[in-house]
Design a protein around this motif. Structure first.
Motif, short mmCIF file in Angstrom:
data_model
loop_
_atom_site.label_atom_id
_atom_site.label_comp_id
_atom_site.label_asym_id
_atom_site.label_seq_id
_atom_site.Cartn_x
_atom_site.Cartn_y
_atom_site.Cartn_z
N GLU A 205 10.65 -3.56 -4.05
CA GLU A 205 9.93 -2.30 -4.22
C GLU A 205 10.15 -1.87 -5.67
OE1 GLU A 205 7.97 -0.94 -2.00
OE2 GLU A 205 8.58 -2.16 -0.28
N ILE B 107 -1.89 -1.37 -4.27
CA ILE B 107 -0.49 -1.79 -4.41
C ILE B 107 0.10 -1.85 -3.01
CG2 ILE B 107 1.76 -1.22 -5.39
CD1 ILE B 107 0.45 0.06 -7.67
N LEU B 108 0.69 -2.99 -2.69
CA LEU B 108 1.20 -3.17 -1.32
C LEU B 108 2.72 -3.09 -1.27
CD1 LEU B 108 -1.02 -6.15 -0.09
CD2 LEU B 108 -1.49 -3.71 0.01
N ARG B 109 3.23 -2.72 -0.10
CA ARG B 109 4.67 -2.81 0.15
C ARG B 109 5.01 -4.28 0.32
NH1 ARG B 109 4.41 2.14 3.91
NH2 ARG B 109 4.59 3.74 2.31
N HIS C 46 3.75 -6.11 3.41
CA HIS C 46 2.30 -6.34 3.41
C HIS C 46 1.92 -7.38 2.36
CE1 HIS C 46 2.49 -2.22 5.21
NE2 HIS C 46 1.70 -2.83 6.08
#
Lengths: 246, 246
Positions: B200, B225-227, B230
């Motif tokens: 992150e 923007i993905l975690r 994901h």
């Protein structure tokens, strides 16, 4: 939280926005910002801009943003039909949908959907909206997906859906063992896409046949079988990739 | 659970396997199968077959499977380097990796990884293995990813990694705002792929530079923007799609 979403309720005139909820907490404790620091902000369903923190105290943060960019148009538009999953999974679908730019989320009844799911408190706007906001702030998108609930399968597909999509819409169903990947299904590109993700256990043959009569085509996400929440992320990721093809 | 994984420990001779754990419970309560029903089974790291239930009681289910298919080879091979996430996210990464056919999962130290994560009990084999099994049974894959933990970033990338991958390996880093999608990065195809998913907040510039010196290339998963969890699903889904291109 990569983007702070601002709403009309936050607006106080003079290009200033007052925050006192989880967003203020996030700016204070996680981002550890102070007066004069800047932060990316976006108006709900509007444009993005750079906000400057002009005041910060225990209860409230004041952000000023003098200019917002024009609203970004997300193309193709993607509408997601999802057989209503149990609440635990629905939360994940709400987050992913908002994070990855879904325009409309239709939660529908299907043979393998438990009737009790339709009584979940999570289907109330005030309850599901925080998950959408969470997804938007992560994905850096300002547009909130429209969520609607449809408790009759046939009525939704035969009567409702044809009225809200145009004829050129690409209508697709991810189904294991179908053989054809999205790479070929999406060959001609599309301005509007509707995806129909089934429940755990899949759509039943009657449902597939009815959708196929209405122009839906089946395709395979891959050599594995995914859970609903992973299927949603996977199909949105694949569609995004295929934009690069055009 | 779309596939029941059988292990050596379950084997009792005469092509019979005795199950008494969560798999037996699943067959009994969720699938509601009885004697003479058949079910898809797979040997751990081996082939798949059709098992027949030949005995079922409160404590135990006996499955007989007389023939297993040859082990399916999954190509391209995909190894996933993941900056060690907090345990809650690691569980999801373990499940997705196993579900979507990752061969090796390298959990590595990075600037934005909290040191304390390396003391998580979840890094013990007996604790993380159930999540892998869960993913395999969902994805219908029999091969369990190899998981290793590396608490020194430079040592991992400069000394360890070059020794275990060949020169032709495609080495990629998903990074927002890089511009180039996997559609073009993956243009020539590849037999072996290594993906490096950051923590992150992302890899820091020093880490990116070091990886780029070793031949890694950056690409963009999409406009959002993905975690971490994901991003893992999204990149595996996009790579799977591009197989269809060859």
């Amino acid at each position: 939280m990569n983007l702070i979403i601002l709403t009309e309720t936050d607006f106080r005139g003079g290009n200033q926005y007052h925050l006192s909820d989880f967003r203020a907490e996030h700016i204070r404790s996680i981002l550890k910002l102070g007066v004069d620091d800047t932060i990316e902000v976006g108006l709900l369903n509007g444009g993005k801009g750079i906000g400057r923190i002009i005041n910060i105290d225990e209860n409230r943060i004041i952000i000023q943003c003098d200019q917002f960019a024009a609203v970004e148009k997300i193309t193709p538009t993607i509408d997601l039909i999802c057989a209503l999953p149990r609440p635990q999974i629905l939360r994940k679908v709400l987050i992913s949908s908002a994070m990855m730019g879904v325009r409309r989320l239709y939660l529908v009844r299907a043979n393998r959907v438990e009737k009790s799911y339709f009584h979940s408190p999570l289907l109330e706007r005030s309850r599901y909206q925080p998950y959408l906001t969470d997804g938007m702030m992560q994905g850096k998108l300002t547009r909130m997906p429209e969520v609607t609930v449809h408790d009759r399968f046939k009525v939704f597909f035969e009567d409702f859906l044809p009225g809200v999509i145009d004829n050129e819409t690409l209508k697709i169903i991810p189904e294991p063992d179908t053989g054809r990947s999205l790479y070929h299904t999406f060959d001609k590109g599309a301005e509007h896409i509707v995806i129909a993700v089934g429940p755990e256990g899949g759509w039943v043959p009657f449902e597939i046949e009815l959708m196929e009569r209405l122009g839906f085509v089946r395709f395979t996400l891959g050599r594995w079988i995914l859970r609903v929440e992973h299927a949603v992320t996977a199909v949105l990721a694949q569609l995004e990739l295929l934009r690069g093809k055009q």
